[in-house]
Structures are given as structure tokens and as C-alpha cells.
Design a protein around this motif. Structure first.
Motif, PDB file in Angstrom:
ATOM      1  N   VAL A  21       0.862  -1.302  -0.041  1.00  0.00           N
ATOM      2  CA  VAL A  21      -0.070   0.032  -0.034  1.00  0.00           C
ATOM      3  C   VAL A  21       0.958   1.200   0.039  1.00  0.00           C
ATOM      4  O   VAL A  21       1.526   1.425   0.938  1.00  0.00           O
ATOM      5  N   ALA A  57       1.281   0.880   5.513  1.00  0.00           N
ATOM      6  CA  ALA A  57       1.228   1.768   4.254  1.00  0.00           C
ATOM      7  C   ALA A  57       2.311   2.609   4.253  1.00  0.00           C
ATOM      8  O   ALA A  57       2.935   2.948   5.353  1.00  0.00           O
ATOM      9  N   THR A  85      -0.555   3.091  -5.041  1.00  0.00           N
ATOM     10  CA  THR A  85      -1.720   2.434  -5.240  1.00  0.00           C
ATOM     11  C   THR A  85      -2.909   3.389  -4.862  1.00  0.00           C
ATOM     12  O   THR A  85      -4.199   2.896  -5.359  1.00  0.00           O
ATOM     13  N   HIS A  86      -2.666   4.223  -4.124  1.00  0.00           N
ATOM     14  CA  HIS A  86      -3.817   5.301  -3.647  1.00  0.00           C
ATOM     15  C   HIS A  86      -3.291   6.507  -3.842  1.00  0.00           C
ATOM     16  O   HIS A  86      -2.007   6.732  -3.675  1.00  0.00           O
ATOM     17  N   LEU A 199      -9.029   2.616   1.255  1.00  0.00           N
ATOM     18  CA  LEU A 199      -8.098   1.166   1.517  1.00  0.00           C
ATOM     19  C   LEU A 199      -8.947   0.132   1.399  1.00  0.00           C
ATOM     20  O   LEU A 199      -8.779  -0.888   0.650  1.00  0.00           O
ATOM     21  N   SER A 202     -10.476  -1.112  -2.004  1.00  0.00           N
ATOM     22  CA  SER A 202      -9.607  -1.427  -2.994  1.00  0.00           C
ATOM     23  C   SER A 202      -9.789  -3.100  -3.509  1.00  0.00           C
ATOM     24  O   SER A 202     -10.093  -3.779  -2.447  1.00  0.00           O
TER      25      SER A 202
END
Length: 202
Positions: A21, A57, A85-86, A199, A202
Motif C-alpha cells: 500500500v 502503508a 496504489t492510492h 483502502l 480497493s
């Protein structure tokens, strides 16, 4: 399959299942941690809050003090090289402080969100509010940009990044604009449920 093969398979499973993450905080001085020791900035505090929840993360500090939405658009491509990823997109405060055209801000943010979507990055867009000195029409036009973009791109939306902090002298530095250490803690406390939801989706 022998015991050795089973052991090797089992040993490989956690790595295969645990996707890394990486959250890009793309923003301005509010995410950069202006005026604060490095350990007290938004990205460091957010990463610590997530790890306290058991989420390993990495939060990338993509904040540049003074950046407008145009600045964010100008550097989004090389920020994507970190393969987040984010992303938390926190831009617009400096557009508002300078009285820049909300229509152009919308175009810039729209392009940023498109690039993130094309890269497969899950996004939390945070809203900003215009300062009151440019009049009611400007404020209405400016404030409406963020929820409209969130709806258009179908991304998670946090209505106001400085919720609970803006205009509170006890939670801001002497300039009255940037959160102090206590203010950052309040920002984290309030935005954390939205980040966790992002999160989880996802």
C-alpha cells in the motif's frame, strides 16, 4: 506434492496476497508540513496512524508549498513514477488564496484525476473552501468544483481538508492558515475514517 513443495507454497502465499500500500499525498503546504518539524507533518502522522491500525502503508509526501492545481498537474506524471496504489489529492487552497479562475482549477484537477484513474490509482479527493474576500459568487463557484469532480470521476470525497481546524487560532500557526502540531492531529483524526474506507474499497 511433497512436504518441501507445500512448505515453499505456503511460504510464498503471504507475499503474493499482501499487496504493498503506497499512498501519494499530492498537495500543497498543507500536506508538505509547512512550518512544522518533519515528524509532525501530515504524511508522517497519517502513516503512523495507519500503522497503528495494523496497515503497513507508506505515505509519500507529494506536497509542495505554494503549489496550485496547475503545479500539481505539472508534476503528477513524475509523482506516478513512485507507483502509488492510492492517492489523496489536496489542491486548490493556493488557487483560492490568489483568486485564480475556478474553471481553470477544475480543468487542472480533472486532468489530475484522469491521470490517476488511467494509472489504476484509487483516489480520495479532498475539498477546499474559498477565502471570503473575493465575494459570494467566487466562493460559490470555487466551492462547487470539488464535489462536482468527485461525482464526475466517481472517487471518494472528503468535503473539507481543514475540517475542524480552519479559523481556530489554537489549532493553527501564527499565520492563521497552516495547522500547528495539534491542528495536524485533528486533521488526521477527522480524515482517517475516509482513508480507511478508501483502502477497504480497493
Amino acid at each position: 506434492m511433497g512436504m518441501l513443495g507445500l512448505s515453499l507454497l505456503a511460504a510464498g502465499l503471504p507475499k503474493a496476497e499482501a499487496a504493498e500500500v503506497k499512498i501519494l499525498a499530492l498537495g500543497d503546504s498543507l500536506t508538505a508540513g509547512y512550518g512544522l518539524p518533519a515528524a509532525q507533518g501530515f504524511t508522517v502522522k497519517l502513516e503512523a496512524a495507519l500503522r497503528a491500525k495494523g496497515i503497513a502503508a507508506t505515505v509519500i509526501n507529494g506536497g509542495v508549498s505554494g503549489d496550485t492545481s496547475a503545479g500539481g498537474l505539472g508534476r503528477i506524471d513524475w509523482m506516478l513514477a513512485d507507483k502509488p496504489t492510492h492517492a489523496i489529492v489536496e489542491l486548490g487552497a493556493n488557487d483560492g488564496l490568489r483568486g485564480l479562475d475556478p474553471g481553470q482549477m477544475e480543468k487542472n484537477l480533472d486532468a489530475i484525476l484522469t491521470k490517476l484513474k488511467d494509472a489504476g490509482v484509487k483516489v480520495l479527493l479532498t475539498g477546499m473552501r474559498a477565502p471570503p474576500n473575493f465575494g459570494a459568487a467566487y466562493t460559490q463557484s470555487f466551492d462547487a468544483v470539488f464535489p462536482r469532480l468527485a461525482e464526475r470521476h466517481k472517487v471518494a470525497f472528503y468535503p473539507f481538508f481543514l475540517d475542524g481546524v480552519a479559523a481556530n487560532p489554537q489549532l493553527n500557526q501564527a499565520d492563521g492558515i497552516h495547522p500547528n502540531e495539534t491542528g495536524v492531529n485533528t486533521v488526521i483524526e477527522r480524515i482517517l475514517p475516509s482513508v480507511l474506507s478508501l483502502l477497504a474499497s480497493s
